[in-house]
Design a protein around this motif. Sequence first.
Motif, PDB file in Angstrom:
ATOM      1  N   UNK A  41     -16.920   7.379 -59.297  1.00 26.46           N
ATOM      2  CA  UNK A  41     -15.335   7.396 -59.422  1.00 26.46           C
ATOM      3  C   UNK A  41     -15.011   8.178 -59.381  1.00 26.46           C
ATOM      4  N   UNK A  42     -14.668   9.140 -58.509  1.00 26.86           N
ATOM      5  CA  UNK A  42     -13.120  10.590 -58.760  1.00 26.86           C
ATOM      6  C   UNK A  42     -13.276  10.211 -59.895  1.00 26.86           C
ATOM      7  N   UNK A  43     -13.430  12.183 -60.469  1.00 30.28           N
ATOM      8  CA  UNK A  43     -12.423  12.139 -61.438  1.00 30.28           C
ATOM      9  C   UNK A  43     -13.089  11.383 -63.112  1.00 30.28           C
ATOM     10  N   UNK A  44     -14.511  10.930 -62.740  1.00 30.01           N
ATOM     11  CA  UNK A  44     -14.997  10.555 -63.959  1.00 30.01           C
ATOM     12  C   UNK A  44     -15.731  11.460 -65.078  1.00 30.01           C
ATOM     13  N   UNK A  45     -16.215  12.331 -64.255  1.00 33.29           N
ATOM     14  CA  UNK A  45     -16.910  13.702 -64.402  1.00 33.29           C
ATOM     15  C   UNK A  45     -18.990  13.432 -64.684  1.00 33.29           C
ATOM     16  N   UNK A  46     -19.008  13.852 -65.909  1.00 27.97           N
ATOM     17  CA  UNK A  46     -20.697  12.979 -66.301  1.00 27.97           C
ATOM     18  C   UNK A  46     -20.680  12.331 -66.525  1.00 27.97           C
ATOM     19  N   UNK A  47     -21.453  11.382 -66.262  1.00 29.65           N
ATOM     20  CA  UNK A  47     -22.159   9.703 -66.784  1.00 29.65           C
ATOM     21  C   UNK A  47     -22.596   9.755 -68.055  1.00 29.65           C
ATOM     22  N   UNK A  48     -22.427   8.532 -68.937  1.00 27.27           N
ATOM     23  CA  UNK A  48     -23.515   8.846 -69.908  1.00 27.27           C
ATOM     24  C   UNK A  48     -25.208   9.133 -69.535  1.00 27.27           C
ATOM     25  N   UNK A  49     -25.097   8.587 -69.553  1.00 27.87           N
ATOM     26  CA  UNK A  49     -26.735   8.871 -68.801  1.00 27.87           C
ATOM     27  C   UNK A  49     -26.991  10.707 -67.772  1.00 27.87           C
ATOM     28  N   UNK A  50     -26.456  10.890 -67.785  1.00 28.78           N
ATOM     29  CA  UNK A  50     -26.655  11.955 -67.172  1.00 28.78           C
ATOM     30  C   UNK A  50     -27.475  13.402 -67.903  1.00 28.78           C
ATOM     31  N   UNK A  51     -28.436  13.791 -66.682  1.00 27.75           N
ATOM     32  CA  UNK A  51     -29.525  14.411 -67.938  1.00 27.75           C
ATOM     33  C   UNK A  51     -29.627  16.034 -66.320  1.00 27.75           C
ATOM     34  N   UNK A  52     -29.546  17.165 -66.462  1.00 26.44           N
ATOM     35  CA  UNK A  52     -29.656  18.310 -65.322  1.00 26.44           C
ATOM     36  C   UNK A  52     -31.158  18.377 -65.466  1.00 26.44           C
ATOM     37  N   UNK A  53     -30.928  18.698 -64.140  1.00 19.22           N
ATOM     38  CA  UNK A  53     -32.752  18.848 -63.396  1.00 19.22           C
ATOM     39  C   UNK A  53     -32.749  20.352 -62.451  1.00 19.22           C
ATOM     40  N   UNK A  54     -34.075  20.768 -62.107  1.00 21.38           N
ATOM     41  CA  UNK A  54     -34.603  22.275 -62.478  1.00 21.38           C
ATOM     42  C   UNK A  54     -34.688  21.678 -60.773  1.00 21.38           C
ATOM     43  N   UNK A  55     -34.411  23.204 -59.734  1.00 19.76           N
ATOM     44  CA  UNK A  55     -33.851  23.328 -58.570  1.00 19.76           C
ATOM     45  C   UNK A  55     -33.947  24.156 -58.189  1.00 19.76           C
ATOM     46  N   UNK A  56     -34.337  25.079 -56.933  1.00 19.04           N
ATOM     47  CA  UNK A  56     -34.934  26.506 -55.996  1.00 19.04           C
ATOM     48  C   UNK A  56     -33.276  27.077 -56.497  1.00 19.04           C
ATOM     49  N   UNK A  57     -32.948  28.828 -56.644  1.00 15.57           N
ATOM     50  CA  UNK A  57     -32.181  29.225 -56.788  1.00 15.57           C
ATOM     51  C   UNK A  57     -30.997  28.904 -55.569  1.00 15.57           C
ATOM     52  N   UNK A  58     -29.934  29.131 -55.171  1.00 14.05           N
ATOM     53  CA  UNK A  58     -28.996  28.909 -54.506  1.00 14.05           C
ATOM     54  C   UNK A  58     -28.825  29.933 -53.664  1.00 14.05           C
ATOM     55  N   UNK A  59     -28.688  29.768 -52.394  1.00 17.01           N
ATOM     56  CA  UNK A  59     -28.317  30.694 -51.305  1.00 17.01           C
ATOM     57  C   UNK A  59     -26.861  30.238 -51.083  1.00 17.01           C
ATOM     58  N   UNK A  60     -25.957  31.878 -51.730  1.00 13.45           N
ATOM     59  CA  UNK A  60     -24.998  31.801 -51.404  1.00 13.45           C
ATOM     60  C   UNK A  60     -24.535  32.391 -49.790  1.00 13.45           C
ATOM     61  N   UNK A  61     -23.644  31.533 -48.954  1.00 10.11           N
ATOM     62  CA  UNK A  61     -23.267  32.184 -47.798  1.00 10.11           C
ATOM     63  C   UNK A  61     -23.078  33.888 -47.725  1.00 10.11           C
ATOM     64  N   UNK A  62     -23.273  34.742 -46.860  1.00  8.50           N
ATOM     65  CA  UNK A  62     -22.702  35.858 -46.871  1.00  8.50           C
ATOM     66  C   UNK A  62     -21.003  36.072 -46.945  1.00  8.50           C
TER      67      UNK A  62
END
Length: 208
Positions: free
Chosen positions: A120-141
Motif C-alpha cells: 500500500x503506498x505510504x505504508x513504509x517498511x513492513x514489520x518483517x522487512x530485512x535489508x539484503x546485500x546487492x552489488x554496488x549501484x551505478x548512477x547515470x551520468x
Amino acid sequence: MKKAVLFLSIALIVLPDVALAQQQQDRMQRPSPPTTRPAPPSRPTPPKPENRPQPPRPGGPSVQPLRPGTGGPSVQPPRPGTGGPQIQPPRPGTGGPAIQPPRPGKPQPPRPVKPQPPHRPGAGRPPHFKPIHRPGFQYPHGYRYRRWSIGLLLPAIFLSSRYYYDDYAYLGVGAPPYGYRWVRYGPDLLLVRTRTRRVVDVIYGAFY
C-alpha cells in the motif's frame, strides 16, 4: 785333668747344636719339590666355522655376511610370518590406492518466498522487512545519491528496466499495485507511479 773335663763338657754341649745347624742348612740347600701340578697337554683347537647366514629375526630384515664379489652385505626383506608389516606392491594398472572423488552434494532448492499482499503506498517498511546485500549501484551520468521523499518527481531516466527492482519479495515487501513500480536508487527502494513519475513511498537502507 780339670781342664780336660771342662773341654769335654763344652764339646758335648756344642756338638749337638752344630749338628742341628748343619742339618737345617742341608735342608735349605735342597731343592723344594714343585707344589703345582703339571698342566695337562693342550688339546688342538678346532678351526673356526665360516660365517654362515643367520636366519632372519622376527620384526625386521636380516643382514647377510659379506659374500665374495658382492661388495657389501645384502639386506633381505622380512619373510612372511616374521612379525613385520607386509607391504603389498600396487597391482598392474592401478598405480596406487584408488581415491574416490567426493560425491557432489545435493543442490539445495531455493527457499520459497511467501507472497505478500500488494504494497500500500505510504505504508513504509513492513514489520518483517530485512535489508539484503546487492552489488554496488551505478548512477547515470550527472547523478549521485539523493534522499528522495514522498511527493517528489523521479527523473524519467530511472523509469526503465535497468532500474526497476522485481526481487522485492526477498525484502519482505509486497508487490507494487497496478500502475506502480519499485525502483532502486542507490541503497533505497522507491515506489513510483509510472504515469506521473511521482514517488509515493520510500524504504531507506533496503540494500547494503
